[in-house]
Design a protein around this motif. Structure first.
Motif, mmCIF file in Angstrom:
data_model
loop_
_atom_site.group_PDB
_atom_site.id
_atom_site.type_symbol
_atom_site.label_atom_id
_atom_site.label_comp_id
_atom_site.label_asym_id
_atom_site.label_seq_id
_atom_site.Cartn_x
_atom_site.Cartn_y
_atom_site.Cartn_z
ATOM 1 N N ASN A 1 11.012 27.601 1.296
ATOM 2 C CA ASN A 1 11.004 26.405 0.661
ATOM 3 C C ASN A 1 10.957 26.828 -1.026
ATOM 4 O O ASN A 1 11.621 26.149 -1.617
ATOM 5 N N ALA A 2 10.467 27.787 -1.350
ATOM 6 C CA ALA A 2 10.423 28.512 -2.735
ATOM 7 C C ALA A 2 11.740 28.608 -3.260
ATOM 8 O O ALA A 2 12.225 28.398 -4.252
ATOM 9 N N ALA A 3 12.715 29.079 -2.337
ATOM 10 C CA ALA A 3 14.239 29.162 -2.637
ATOM 11 C C ALA A 3 14.893 28.050 -2.899
ATOM 12 O O ALA A 3 15.622 27.681 -3.562
ATOM 13 N N GLU A 4 14.359 26.925 -1.945
ATOM 14 C CA GLU A 4 15.149 25.618 -2.048
ATOM 15 C C GLU A 4 14.451 24.956 -3.352
ATOM 16 O O GLU A 4 15.430 24.314 -3.945
ATOM 17 N N LEU A 5 13.393 25.242 -3.877
ATOM 18 C CA LEU A 5 12.903 24.727 -5.148
ATOM 19 C C LEU A 5 13.580 25.288 -6.185
ATOM 20 O O LEU A 5 14.285 24.612 -7.154
ATOM 21 N N CYS A 6 13.841 26.640 -6.284
ATOM 22 C CA CYS A 6 14.682 27.206 -7.329
ATOM 23 C C CYS A 6 16.122 26.507 -7.262
ATOM 24 O O CYS A 6 16.574 26.347 -8.547
ATOM 25 N N ALA A 7 16.800 26.607 -6.109
ATOM 26 C CA ALA A 7 18.068 25.656 -6.254
ATOM 27 C C ALA A 7 18.160 24.294 -6.698
ATOM 28 O O ALA A 7 19.009 24.230 -7.518
ATOM 29 N N TYR B 1 23.173 42.534 -7.677
ATOM 30 C CA TYR B 1 22.575 41.639 -8.476
ATOM 31 C C TYR B 1 21.286 40.877 -7.580
ATOM 32 O O TYR B 1 21.413 40.755 -6.524
ATOM 33 N N GLU B 2 20.223 40.774 -8.393
ATOM 34 C CA GLU B 2 19.133 39.899 -7.575
ATOM 35 C C GLU B 2 18.558 38.754 -8.251
ATOM 36 O O GLU B 2 18.430 38.645 -9.661
ATOM 37 N N CYS B 3 18.197 37.731 -7.648
ATOM 38 C CA CYS B 3 17.604 36.733 -8.500
ATOM 39 C C CYS B 3 16.170 36.669 -8.827
ATOM 40 O O CYS B 3 15.280 37.208 -7.830
ATOM 41 N N ALA B 4 15.979 36.442 -10.031
ATOM 42 C CA ALA B 4 14.412 36.416 -10.488
ATOM 43 C C ALA B 4 13.872 34.948 -10.641
ATOM 44 O O ALA B 4 13.934 34.323 -11.190
ATOM 45 N N TRP B 5 13.227 34.856 -9.160
ATOM 46 C CA TRP B 5 13.103 33.504 -9.109
ATOM 47 C C TRP B 5 11.896 32.966 -9.737
ATOM 48 O O TRP B 5 11.755 31.727 -9.935
ATOM 49 N N LEU B 6 10.995 33.730 -10.045
ATOM 50 C CA LEU B 6 9.843 33.464 -10.860
ATOM 51 C C LEU B 6 10.346 32.785 -12.344
ATOM 52 O O LEU B 6 9.454 32.055 -12.775
ATOM 53 N N GLN B 7 11.264 33.519 -12.972
ATOM 54 C CA GLN B 7 11.804 32.938 -14.146
ATOM 55 C C GLN B 7 12.558 31.661 -13.891
ATOM 56 O O GLN B 7 12.263 30.858 -15.089
ATOM 57 N N ILE B 8 13.069 31.303 -12.721
ATOM 58 C CA ILE B 8 13.531 30.277 -12.419
ATOM 59 C C ILE B 8 12.632 29.051 -12.537
ATOM 60 O O ILE B 8 12.706 27.962 -13.212
ATOM 61 N N TYR B 9 11.493 29.283 -11.924
ATOM 62 C CA TYR B 9 10.418 28.374 -11.798
ATOM 63 C C TYR B 9 9.738 28.108 -13.175
ATOM 64 O O TYR B 9 9.177 27.141 -13.601
ATOM 65 N N GLU B 10 9.654 29.279 -14.195
ATOM 66 C CA GLU B 10 9.009 28.910 -15.270
ATOM 67 C C GLU B 10 9.952 27.776 -16.119
ATOM 68 O O GLU B 10 9.097 27.705 -17.029
ATOM 69 N N LEU B 11 10.993 27.662 -15.771
ATOM 70 C CA LEU B 11 11.934 26.649 -16.520
ATOM 71 C C LEU B 11 11.322 25.466 -16.359
ATOM 72 O O LEU B 11 11.327 24.523 -17.209
ATOM 73 N N LEU B 12 10.263 25.032 -15.379
ATOM 74 C CA LEU B 12 9.625 23.854 -15.480
ATOM 75 C C LEU B 12 8.704 23.849 -16.464
ATOM 76 O O LEU B 12 8.014 22.647 -16.626
ATOM 77 N N HIS B 13 8.304 24.764 -16.967
ATOM 78 C CA HIS B 13 7.173 24.703 -18.059
ATOM 79 C C HIS B 13 7.707 24.637 -19.425
ATOM 80 O O HIS B 13 6.987 24.607 -20.415
ATOM 81 N N ALA B 14 8.941 24.201 -19.328
ATOM 82 C CA ALA B 14 9.387 24.268 -20.919
ATOM 83 C C ALA B 14 9.089 23.306 -21.865
ATOM 84 O O ALA B 14 8.569 23.432 -22.866
ATOM 85 N N GLY B 15 8.758 21.942 -21.107
ATOM 86 C CA GLY B 15 8.090 20.930 -22.043
ATOM 87 C C GLY B 15 6.631 21.381 -22.590
ATOM 88 O O GLY B 15 6.353 21.107 -23.634
ATOM 89 N N LYS B 16 5.853 21.997 -21.485
ATOM 90 C CA LYS B 16 4.434 22.141 -21.909
ATOM 91 C C LYS B 16 4.402 23.310 -22.975
ATOM 92 O O LYS B 16 3.483 23.507 -23.933
ATOM 93 N N ILE B 17 5.197 24.486 -22.735
ATOM 94 C CA ILE B 17 5.340 25.434 -23.691
ATOM 95 C C ILE B 17 5.847 24.983 -25.127
ATOM 96 O O ILE B 17 5.045 25.387 -25.965
#
Length: 635
Positions: free
Chosen positions: A5-11, A79-95
């Motif tokens: 589910n986390a992978a699907e969210l990142c996608a 190569y490896e995907c940094a999924w936590l960094q992808i999730y942090e994109l959702l915080h752009a407005g708050k930041i």
């Protein structure tokens, strides 16, 4: 990452922000793990040139990390995907909103562009901004709007704000290991430490060697995660004549810079080094998000004014705390988190306390003493609910005799003070009373550490967040399974492992009435079942089934469900937008924007209004889900 589910969210997040190709490449890496270029091209079914270009962009944004292995006589890059960094994109407005509140529009401009670029050299960023040292006359430059409250931005002001962001650790200097997978970094550091230990200590047993290497490895990894904590990290000195710097009144930003006078008659000013490469430090913003959550919890329990005092205390600790949570294992001898060692006194807090916060009459006056069966009236000079020689809510306060003597001395001398000093003393006393309320609460928002400076206080973030996580878990259980499910969960949390009969007896319920609830809780992943066979044949009739609650496992299962709900919510927003996409494009035309009622039909206006209402509700749900993710995972 094993969570589907986390992978699907990142996608979904990548598809919404960077498009289909980036989402496809990241999805393959999330599904299959680390891959080399040839395998990635084969699984993604995209041209090699497109995959290379996409990887360059994703690496620049720190959404993909890479590592070079030596395989035989050639180097192979994985190569490896940094999924936590992808999730942090959702915080752009708050930041961006938080930075704008602290550093103004210049800070918001810097952070918003940094999040789009990933990392950038300071000199390249300043050159690309298109600004000069001459302020624009029309008040706007490159989309940065000037206002009556602040001067239009210049190259010097933008550079000064970048220096302040770097000193406050909202920006950090990019290191080589930031671009590599965490596992490879750990293995590389371990190999270097092992080699050094063998060379310095000689022959030793494998067990002793492993223990020594693990200890040094944890220390080294913490240092790497925190980075350079020196006062002038990433800064350089710029010499300026004292006459030039003193010819005009120093601005607020200039006061933040460290300056000193050189023996040559010039003043050295620290400014950001333009040769370094910087990026956004998401760990720092997680600290701000956590402080915001703690203040909200304090407001729900103790009121707005006490929560504002708590917010000021947490703000005073922000610069001392470098990471939201230590992700490395801690030995028993090192069980105390370093964040707990940071203390702040009431006197220090009062010096930086926001004057706009109204504290007068925020604490109710109570009777202080009961002597010979008669209530002694409260004097006007008494301060606080914790009266001297008295108690409130069964808490005796005689242990702080030295502190009370200071308050007595203030009360005796208050009439001799000028009104301004007396008001400061009273305000300081009220601040201390609010801190006492926070310390006495069952959440233990603060802890008293001594009497220095009218009381010294610290915050145990680990204990507080453990309580908040449990409260959030109980809310979820109660909403999904009702009061019976919550009661069973609390019993198992307190008593440990129990069989069905024992659990029913303690819960004052029949076994048949709780059986379905227990099964539902187990199916949802909140409870676990252990089998204890009485015989070797493990027959069900001769087996004891023990129910128990594992908080960490239950938390991971809840996160799994939240990721799925998060994904479905974002997909619903995209679907609703696609239904009215032609209308939205029409309404955004320059000749129609602001005049929709004149150029659009009533049906089109109603359709757009309905979409806006649905989108607002779904975005509100996104915010609530993001809050729960941060509580269960990041805090």
């Amino acid at each position: 990452m094993s969570q589907k589910n986390a992978a699907e969210l990142c996608a979904v997040v990548l598809k919404e922000i960077y498009g289909e190709v980036s989402s496809k490449v990241a999805s393959v890496l999330l599904e299959y793990g680390r891959l080399n270029l040839q395998t990635l091209v084969r699984y993604s079914k995209l041209p090699e040139k497109i995959v290379k270009q996409t990887l360059v962009v994703l690496i620049q944004l720190h959404l993909v990390v890479h590592f070079t292995h030596k395989e035989g006589h050639r180097d192979e890059v994985y190569y490896e995907c940094a999924w936590l960094q992808i999730y942090e994109l959702l915080h752009a407005g708050k930041i961006i909103a938080m930075v704008e509140e602290r550093f103004g529009s210049d800070g918001a401009y810097i952070i918003s562009n940094m999040m789009q670029m990933g990392h950038v050299r300071v000199s390249d960023f300043l050159a690309g901004s298109g600004l000069s040292d001459i302020p624009p006359t029309n008040g706007t430059t490159n989309g940065i709007a000037g206002s009556s409250k602040s001067a239009p931005p210049t190259l010097a002001s933008l550079k000064a704000v970048m220096g302040d962001l770097l000193k406050s650790r909202y920006l950090i200097q990019v290191q080589e290991f930031h671009m590599h997978p965490k596992t490879d970094v750990i293995n590389e550091v371990r190999a270097k430490i092992t080699k050094q230990v063998k060379e310095s200590h000689g022959a030793m047993s494998d067990l002793k060697l492993k223990k020594l290497v693990d200890s040094q490895l944890k220390t080294k990894l913490r240092e790497m995660a925190v980075g350079n904590t020196s006062e002038h990290a990433g800064m350089k000195k710029r010499m300026a004549t004292v006459e030039a710097t003193s010819s005009k009144r120093p601005s607020k930003r200039a006061k933040l810079s460290t300056t000193f006078e050189d023996v040559s008659g010039k003043e050295a000013v620290w400014e950001i080094d333009e040769s370094i490469v910087v990026r956004v430090n998401h760990e720092k913003f997680l600290i701000l998000f956590r402080n915001k959550e703690l203040v909200a919890s304090a407001e729900r329990r103790l009121g707005k004014t006490t929560a504002q005092v708590y917010g000021q205390l947490l703000k005073g600790l922000e610069d001392k705390i470098l990471r939201c949570r230590d992700s490395f294992d801690i030995d028993e001898d090192d069980a105390i988190d370093s964040q707990q060692k940071f203390k702040i006194s009431t006197l220090e807090l009062s010096r930086t306390f926001d004057k706009d916060i109204e504290l007068d009459n925020s604490i109710a006056a109570v009777l202080k003493n009961i002597t010979n069966g008669k209530k002694r009236a409260r004097d006007d000079d008494d301060m606080g609910i914790n009266g001297r020689n008295g108690s409130v809510n069964g808490i005796d306060n005689d242990e702080d005799e030295d502190e009370d003597e200071d308050v007595d001395e203030w009360a005796q001398d208050e009439q001799e003070m000028n009104p301004e000093t007396a008001a400061k003393k009273r305000r300081m006393g009220i601040i201390k009373e609010h801190l006492n309320l926070l310390a006495q609460d069952s959440y233990h928002f603060v802890k008293s550490e001594g009497n220095r400076g009218l009381g010294e206080w610290s915050v145990d973030f680990g204990d507080i967040m453990k309580t908040i996580k449990q409260v959030e878990m109980e809310k979820i259980i109660e909403q999904r399974f009702g009061g019976v499910g919550l009661r069973l969960l609390r019993i198992l949390q307190e008593k440990g492992k129990l069989d069905e009969k024992q659990l029913a007896t303690i819960a004052l319920r029949k076994s048949t009435s709780i059986r379905s609830t227990l099964s539902s809780l187990q199916e949802a992943g909140h409870l676990e079942l252990q089998e204890v066979p009485k015989t070797t044949d493990r027959a069900a009739s001769r087996t004891i089934f023990l129910w128990y609650y594992d908080p960490d496992r239950a938390r991971l299962n809840v996160l799994h469900d939240i990721y799925q709900a998060f994904t479905r919510t974002l997909q619903r927003i995209a679907h609703e937008r696609s239904e009215v996409q032609p209308l939205l494009e029409k309404a955004e035309r320059t000749d129609i924007a602001g005049k929709e009622e004149h150029y659009l039909s009533k049906a089109e206006v109603r359709a757009i209004a309905r979409f806006r209402m649905v989108e607002e509700k779904l975005l509100g749900q996104v915010g609530r889900l993001d809050r729960q993710v941060m509580i269960f995972r990041d805090f």
